[in-house]
Enzyme design. Structure first.
Site, mmCIF file in Angstrom:
data_model
loop_
_atom_site.group_PDB
_atom_site.id
_atom_site.type_symbol
_atom_site.label_atom_id
_atom_site.label_comp_id
_atom_site.label_asym_id
_atom_site.label_seq_id
_atom_site.Cartn_x
_atom_site.Cartn_y
_atom_site.Cartn_z
ATOM 1 N N SER A 58 -38.050 80.366 -4.200
ATOM 2 C CA SER A 58 -37.170 79.693 -5.142
ATOM 3 C C SER A 58 -37.462 80.160 -6.578
ATOM 4 C CB SER A 58 -37.298 78.177 -4.970
ATOM 5 O OG SER A 58 -36.268 77.510 -5.655
ATOM 6 N N ASP B 38 -28.562 76.598 2.526
ATOM 7 C CA ASP B 38 -29.276 76.198 1.300
ATOM 8 C C ASP B 38 -28.324 75.479 0.341
ATOM 9 O OD1 ASP B 38 -30.714 76.065 -1.102
ATOM 10 O OD2 ASP B 38 -31.758 77.947 -0.714
ATOM 11 N N HIS C 136 -32.986 74.686 1.947
ATOM 12 C CA HIS C 136 -33.808 75.285 0.886
ATOM 13 C C HIS C 136 -35.275 75.195 1.299
ATOM 14 C CE1 HIS C 136 -34.398 77.004 -3.039
ATOM 15 N NE2 HIS C 136 -35.209 76.038 -3.398
#
Length: 232
Positions: free
Chosen positions: A122, A177, A211
């Site tokens: 991320s 995600d 995610h």
């Protein structure tokens, strides 16, 4: 050799998973927003190679605009998560310099730059891409999970030293995600192909994954590390 970690702020309290034998390579891995190095040190321990050292630094705690200025671990400020959101250019560049200081420290302590992989998840993956592509050292590769390329409009010019023109990049993304849509990951992969040799960019997506990471993705990471950092 044991260098002085105190001169590299992020190294002083980083989580380090030492090799079980002589360390001839290193993986520096950067966590996502609001996390710490511990979770990724655990994840990497499950796929570790005995001659590789894994370094998982903690991001400093700063107010994050995206989260109503709440103070949390963050490599730089985030204003939004879309390709055209304003970006914290000064913060991104400063964070990249701090990661480059870790690379420099490892090189000085005997691990050649071309035996170092930089990676992250991320926001950490975003920083690893920016740092590696603007680094003066030729690195082994980049692991970029569920992320994007910060200051993407500055590339390919920002990587004009071309040292890492042939760097191998493993980019992975969950297809479900909700935070950083897979479409944004695909746009990033296309952008990366204009910065490095296109055949060096692998973009893998995982159905049903949000995610986060998944076992198949971690196996892909393990294979990538084994291929680029063979035992010597």
């Amino acid at each position: 050799m044991c260098g002085n970690n105190m001169s590299v702020p992020l190294l002083a309290d980083a989580v380090t998973v030492s090799g079980a034998e002589r360390e001839t390579a290193a993986v520096i891995f950067l966590h996502g927003l609001g996390d710490t190095g511990h979770s990724w040190a655990d994840a990497l321990s499950s796929i570790r190679l005995p001659y590789v050292k894994y370094i998982c630094p903690h991001a400093p705690r700063i107010p994050v605009t995206l989260n109503m200025k709440m103070v949390m671990p963050s490599w730089f400020d985030l204003m939004g998560l879309t390709p055209d959101a304003p970006e914290d250019e000064a913060g991104i560049k400063k964070a990249a310099e701090n990661i480059k200081a870790i690379i420099e420290h490892e090189v000085k302590n005997g691990i050649p730059a071309n035996r170092i992989i930089l990676g992250g998840f991320s926001q950490g993956g975003a920083l690893s891409l920016y740092t590696a592509l603007t680094c003066q050292h030729q690195l082994a590769g980049i692991v970029a999970l569920s992320c994007w390329l910060p200051l993407h409009k500055a590339f390919p010019q920002a990587a004009n030293n071309g040292v890492n023109k042939d760097i191998a990049i493993l980019q992975c993304h969950g297809e479900m995600d909700p935070m950083i849509p897979v479409r944004f990951g695909a746009l990033t992969a296309e952008k990366l192909k204009s910065v490095v040799t296109p055949t060096k960019v692998q973009f893998k997506t995982y159905p049903g994954v949000m995610h986060s990471s998944c076992p198949q993705e971690m196996m892909a990471v393990k294979e990538f590390i084994e291929k680029l950092l063979p035992r010597i």
